[in-house]
Design a protein around this motif. Structure first.
Motif, PDB file in Angstrom:
ATOM      1  N   GLY A  64      -1.235  -1.093  -8.081  1.00  0.00           N
ATOM      2  CA  GLY A  64      -1.684  -1.827  -9.257  1.00  0.00           C
ATOM      3  C   GLY A  64      -3.192  -2.008  -9.297  1.00  0.00           C
ATOM      4  N   THR A  65      -3.678  -2.554 -10.382  1.00  0.00           N
ATOM      5  CA  THR A  65      -5.113  -2.605 -10.654  1.00  0.00           C
ATOM      6  C   THR A  65      -5.849  -3.781 -10.042  1.00  0.00           C
ATOM      7  OG1 THR A  65      -4.726  -3.794 -12.710  1.00  0.00           O
ATOM      8  CG2 THR A  65      -4.812  -1.385 -12.842  1.00  0.00           C
ATOM      9  N   THR A  66      -5.169  -4.729  -9.423  1.00  0.00           N
ATOM     10  CA  THR A  66      -5.832  -5.943  -8.948  1.00  0.00           C
ATOM     11  C   THR A  66      -6.394  -5.831  -7.549  1.00  0.00           C
ATOM     12  OG1 THR A  66      -3.726  -6.804  -8.161  1.00  0.00           O
ATOM     13  CG2 THR A  66      -4.398  -7.411 -10.398  1.00  0.00           C
ATOM     14  N   GLY A  67      -6.232  -4.703  -6.885  1.00  0.00           N
ATOM     15  CA  GLY A  67      -6.601  -4.577  -5.480  1.00  0.00           C
ATOM     16  C   GLY A  67      -5.416  -4.959  -4.627  1.00  0.00           C
ATOM     17  N   ASN A  68      -5.155  -4.189  -3.599  1.00  0.00           N
ATOM     18  CA  ASN A  68      -3.973  -4.393  -2.772  1.00  0.00           C
ATOM     19  C   ASN A  68      -4.341  -4.290  -1.307  1.00  0.00           C
ATOM     20  OD1 ASN A  68      -1.509  -4.072  -4.830  1.00  0.00           O
ATOM     21  ND2 ASN A  68      -3.121  -2.652  -5.404  1.00  0.00           N
ATOM     22  N   GLN A  74       5.992   6.153   5.656  1.00  0.00           N
ATOM     23  CA  GLN A  74       7.004   7.051   5.120  1.00  0.00           C
ATOM     24  C   GLN A  74       6.906   7.273   3.610  1.00  0.00           C
ATOM     25  OE1 GLN A  74      10.069   5.107   8.131  1.00  0.00           O
ATOM     26  NE2 GLN A  74      11.055   6.634   6.877  1.00  0.00           N
ATOM     27  N   VAL A  75       5.713   7.219   3.052  1.00  0.00           N
ATOM     28  CA  VAL A  75       5.489   7.505   1.634  1.00  0.00           C
ATOM     29  C   VAL A  75       4.720   8.822   1.560  1.00  0.00           C
ATOM     30  CG1 VAL A  75       4.236   6.762  -0.428  1.00  0.00           C
ATOM     31  CG2 VAL A  75       5.564   5.118   0.889  1.00  0.00           C
ATOM     32  N   GLU A  76       5.183   9.735   0.712  1.00  0.00           N
ATOM     33  CA  GLU A  76       4.579  11.065   0.645  1.00  0.00           C
ATOM     34  C   GLU A  76       3.315  11.116  -0.212  1.00  0.00           C
ATOM     35  OE1 GLU A  76       8.213  11.262   2.491  1.00  0.00           O
ATOM     36  OE2 GLU A  76       7.914  10.422   0.503  1.00  0.00           O
ATOM     37  N   THR A  77       3.259  10.349  -1.295  1.00  0.00           N
ATOM     38  CA  THR A  77       2.091  10.362  -2.179  1.00  0.00           C
ATOM     39  C   THR A  77       1.693   8.935  -2.511  1.00  0.00           C
ATOM     40  OG1 THR A  77       2.827  12.435  -3.167  1.00  0.00           O
ATOM     41  CG2 THR A  77       1.172  11.190  -4.384  1.00  0.00           C
ATOM     42  N   LEU A  78       0.400   8.621  -2.350  1.00  0.00           N
ATOM     43  CA  LEU A  78      -0.123   7.295  -2.657  1.00  0.00           C
ATOM     44  C   LEU A  78      -1.371   7.448  -3.513  1.00  0.00           C
ATOM     45  CD1 LEU A  78      -0.102   4.198  -2.163  1.00  0.00           C
ATOM     46  CD2 LEU A  78      -1.627   4.646  -0.232  1.00  0.00           C
ATOM     47  N   THR A  79      -1.400   6.737  -4.641  1.00  0.00           N
ATOM     48  CA  THR A  79      -2.556   6.733  -5.535  1.00  0.00           C
ATOM     49  C   THR A  79      -3.073   5.309  -5.634  1.00  0.00           C
ATOM     50  OG1 THR A  79      -1.601   8.549  -6.808  1.00  0.00           O
ATOM     51  CG2 THR A  79      -3.374   7.301  -7.851  1.00  0.00           C
ATOM     52  N   GLY A  80      -4.359   5.124  -5.379  1.00  0.00           N
ATOM     53  CA  GLY A  80      -4.964   3.798  -5.452  1.00  0.00           C
ATOM     54  C   GLY A  80      -5.138   3.332  -6.877  1.00  0.00           C
ATOM     55  N   GLY A  81      -5.288   2.031  -7.033  1.00  0.00           N
ATOM     56  CA  GLY A  81      -5.522   1.435  -8.346  1.00  0.00           C
ATOM     57  C   GLY A  81      -7.013   1.271  -8.601  1.00  0.00           C
ATOM     58  N   VAL A  82      -7.347   0.525  -9.641  1.00  0.00           N
ATOM     59  CA  VAL A  82      -8.744   0.317 -10.037  1.00  0.00           C
ATOM     60  C   VAL A  82      -9.459  -0.616  -9.066  1.00  0.00           C
ATOM     61  CG1 VAL A  82     -10.230  -0.599 -11.869  1.00  0.00           C
ATOM     62  CG2 VAL A  82      -8.212   0.749 -12.453  1.00  0.00           C
ATOM     63  N   GLY A  83      -8.768  -1.626  -8.549  1.00  0.00           N
ATOM     64  CA  GLY A  83      -9.384  -2.584  -7.631  1.00  0.00           C
ATOM     65  C   GLY A  83      -9.579  -1.992  -6.253  1.00  0.00           C
ATOM     66  N   THR A  84     -10.101  -2.788  -5.333  1.00  0.00           N
ATOM     67  CA  THR A  84     -10.292  -2.361  -3.950  1.00  0.00           C
ATOM     68  C   THR A  84      -8.963  -2.435  -3.217  1.00  0.00           C
ATOM     69  OG1 THR A  84     -12.572  -3.140  -3.973  1.00  0.00           O
ATOM     70  CG2 THR A  84     -11.539  -2.830  -1.806  1.00  0.00           C
ATOM     71  N   ASP A  85      -8.512  -1.300  -2.701  1.00  0.00           N
ATOM     72  CA  ASP A  85      -7.250  -1.235  -1.978  1.00  0.00           C
ATOM     73  C   ASP A  85      -7.519  -1.013  -0.503  1.00  0.00           C
ATOM     74  OD1 ASP A  85      -5.618  -1.370  -4.334  1.00  0.00           O
ATOM     75  OD2 ASP A  85      -6.159   0.704  -4.728  1.00  0.00           O
ATOM     76  N   VAL A  86      -6.842  -1.790   0.344  1.00  0.00           N
ATOM     77  CA  VAL A  86      -6.906  -1.626   1.788  1.00  0.00           C
ATOM     78  C   VAL A  86      -5.501  -1.252   2.249  1.00  0.00           C
ATOM     79  CG1 VAL A  86      -7.372  -2.732   4.002  1.00  0.00           C
ATOM     80  CG2 VAL A  86      -8.750  -3.321   1.978  1.00  0.00           C
ATOM     81  N   VAL A  87      -5.352  -0.029   2.735  1.00  0.00           N
ATOM     82  CA  VAL A  87      -4.038   0.471   3.147  1.00  0.00           C
ATOM     83  C   VAL A  87      -4.089   0.804   4.629  1.00  0.00           C
ATOM     84  CG1 VAL A  87      -2.325   2.291   2.807  1.00  0.00           C
ATOM     85  CG2 VAL A  87      -3.614   1.401   0.845  1.00  0.00           C
ATOM     86  N   THR A  88      -3.124   0.261   5.369  1.00  0.00           N
ATOM     87  CA  THR A  88      -2.967   0.577   6.788  1.00  0.00           C
ATOM     88  C   THR A  88      -1.725   1.436   6.926  1.00  0.00           C
ATOM     89  OG1 THR A  88      -3.980  -1.534   7.397  1.00  0.00           O
ATOM     90  CG2 THR A  88      -2.699  -0.383   9.095  1.00  0.00           C
ATOM     91  N   LEU A  89      -1.885   2.603   7.539  1.00  0.00           N
ATOM     92  CA  LEU A  89      -0.735   3.492   7.743  1.00  0.00           C
ATOM     93  C   LEU A  89      -0.020   3.099   9.012  1.00  0.00           C
ATOM     94  CD1 LEU A  89      -2.375   6.876   6.758  1.00  0.00           C
ATOM     95  CD2 LEU A  89      -1.035   5.322   5.327  1.00  0.00           C
ATOM     96  N   ALA A  90       1.274   2.874   8.884  1.00  0.00           N
ATOM     97  CA  ALA A  90       2.099   2.478  10.027  1.00  0.00           C
ATOM     98  C   ALA A  90       2.888   3.678  10.520  1.00  0.00           C
ATOM     99  CB  ALA A  90       3.055   1.347   9.619  1.00  0.00           C
ATOM    100  N   THR A  91       3.357   3.607  11.751  1.00  0.00           N
ATOM    101  CA  THR A  91       4.196   4.642  12.319  1.00  0.00           C
ATOM    102  C   THR A  91       5.591   4.545  11.710  1.00  0.00           C
ATOM    103  OG1 THR A  91       2.965   4.479  14.371  1.00  0.00           O
ATOM    104  CG2 THR A  91       5.105   5.560  14.489  1.00  0.00           C
ATOM    105  N   ALA A  92       6.162   5.679  11.345  1.00  0.00           N
ATOM    106  CA  ALA A  92       7.534   5.693  10.805  1.00  0.00           C
ATOM    107  C   ALA A  92       8.494   5.198  11.871  1.00  0.00           C
ATOM    108  CB  ALA A  92       7.904   7.107  10.374  1.00  0.00           C
ATOM    109  N   SER A  93       9.459   4.399  11.426  1.00  0.00           N
ATOM    110  CA  SER A  93      10.422   3.863  12.404  1.00  0.00           C
ATOM    111  C   SER A  93      11.738   4.582  12.321  1.00  0.00           C
ATOM    112  CB  SER A  93      10.632   2.375  12.174  1.00  0.00           C
ATOM    113  OG  SER A  93      10.968   2.112  10.833  1.00  0.00           O
TER     114      SER A  93
END
Length: 93
Positions: A64-68, A74-93
């Motif tokens: 979403g656009t508010t920043g995340n 385990q997600v194949e495609t990720l698209t950022g929004g308009v806000g500042t996004d901080v994404v940490t990739l975790a190990t698949a369980s």
């Protein structure tokens, strides 16, 4: 569980842990929300979640656009929004 139409869900405040599939839009509530996508591929707009785990099929997530701030696995495609996004990739369980 969503159906063939446009499915939109907003989670309640207080933190939620759930398994879902076939939604197109998901907004987290106040508190720590942890969501696992079920066994069908999903194309989804998400906002306000803290943890997202993809399912066994191909998942395409747009933030979403508010920043995340999101812990993701385990997600194949990720698209950022308009806000500042901080994404940490975790190990698949």
């Amino acid at each position: 569980v969503g159906n063939a139409g446009l499915d939109v869900a907003t989670l309640a405040d207080g933190g939620n842990t759930l398994l879902l599939r076939s939604l197109e839009t998901l907004t987290g509530g106040g508190g720590a929300d942890a969501v696992t996508i079920g066994n069908v591929g999903s194309t989804m707009l998400v906002a306000g979640l803290e943890t997202l785990v993809g399912g066994t099929a191909a998942d395409s997530i747009t933030l979403g656009t508010t920043g995340n701030s999101l812990l993701l696995s385990q997600v194949e495609t990720l698209t950022g929004g308009v806000g500042t996004d901080v994404v940490t990739l975790a190990t698949a369980s």
